[in-house]
Design a protein around this motif. Structure first.
Motif: not given
Length: 236
Positions: A47, A66-68, A70-71, A74, A147-149, A184, A203
């Motif tokens: 992750s 949010y970044e963590n 979502t990572a 995934r 940051r995230h895709s 990103r 998002t």
């Protein structure tokens, strides 16, 4: 009004929005990891989230940004809706209209925003809509930038916010203002009004179409260089 007594009837108490507390979220996270038979180190490697952060989140000691989450979602192949659905509510395949009544989203207090997740019963949806209360008041350091895709949209319902980007740009938004950007790029929200600002956010992950559109200028640049070389007698 009560017709017999002439007095006003007491208003029904408003039900609070379902809240996903840190302990419940941590349990779901740990259960998902155990299902794969992974150690904390293995999940951290897959992750990009540190072992310490995962461990504290699983024990309910840390709210994730949010970044963590979502990572982690995934890496665990875990639908965001399953992570944030209300207790006892299993997300169903998205095959029809999904209604979230006022105040009935699932609330999770993150590091800088208290998120109310909407449409959590729709599994596999492409967009992640939220109503958020921005409780962060300042940027503490690089770790505050997310940051995230994909791409992100924010619309200010009340109050004022600043959206800081890690390239130094700062955008100030008031009630009725909106912002759309490539997520990103590192970004962080803070409230700058007396009352905490409230926003609607959305998002969406990067689709094949988005990727093609983003890469098109790069392809064109390569082709242009190749044409110049050919024109000069060079090899393509």
């Amino acid at each position: 009004m009560n017709p017999h007594t002439g007095t006003k009837q007491a208003a029904k108490p408003k039900e609070a929005a379902p809240t996903l507390d840190r302990t419940t979220f941590g349990y779901r996270l740990r259960t998902a990891r155990k299902r794969f038979g992974w150690t904390l180190a293995q999940l951290a490697e897959r992750s990009g989230v540190s072992i310490t952060t995962i461990s504290r989140a699983e024990r309910g000691q840390l709210a994730l940004g949010y970044e963590n989450f979502t990572a982690l979602g995934r890496a665990l192949d875990m639908d965001m809706n399953a992570m944030f659905a209300g207790a006892g509510v299993k997300p169903a395949q998205f095959d029809g209209p999904v209604v979230t009544r006022a105040g009935k989203g699932v609330v999770y207090r993150g590091l800088s925003i208290a998120y109310e997740f909407l449409g959590t019963t729709a599994a596999g949806k492409q967009m992640s809509p939220i109503v958020g209360v921005v409780h962060a008041r300042r940027i503490h350091g690089p770790e505050d930038f997310v940051r995230h895709s994909g791409e992100e949209f924010a619309y200010v319902l009340s109050g004022e916010i600043e959206v800081h980007f890690d390239n130094g740009e700062v955008v100030r938004l008031g009630r009725g203002d909106s912002l759309y950007f490539d997520s990103r790029l590192g970004h962080a929200y803070i409230s700058v009004s007396r009352q905490l600002a409230k926003i609607v956010g959305m998002t969406i992950g990067e689709s094949g179409h988005m990727k093609s559109a983003r890469e098109a200028p790069e392809v064109e640049a390569v082709e242009a260089v190749a044409k110049k070389r050919i024109g000069r007698g060079g090899k393509a």
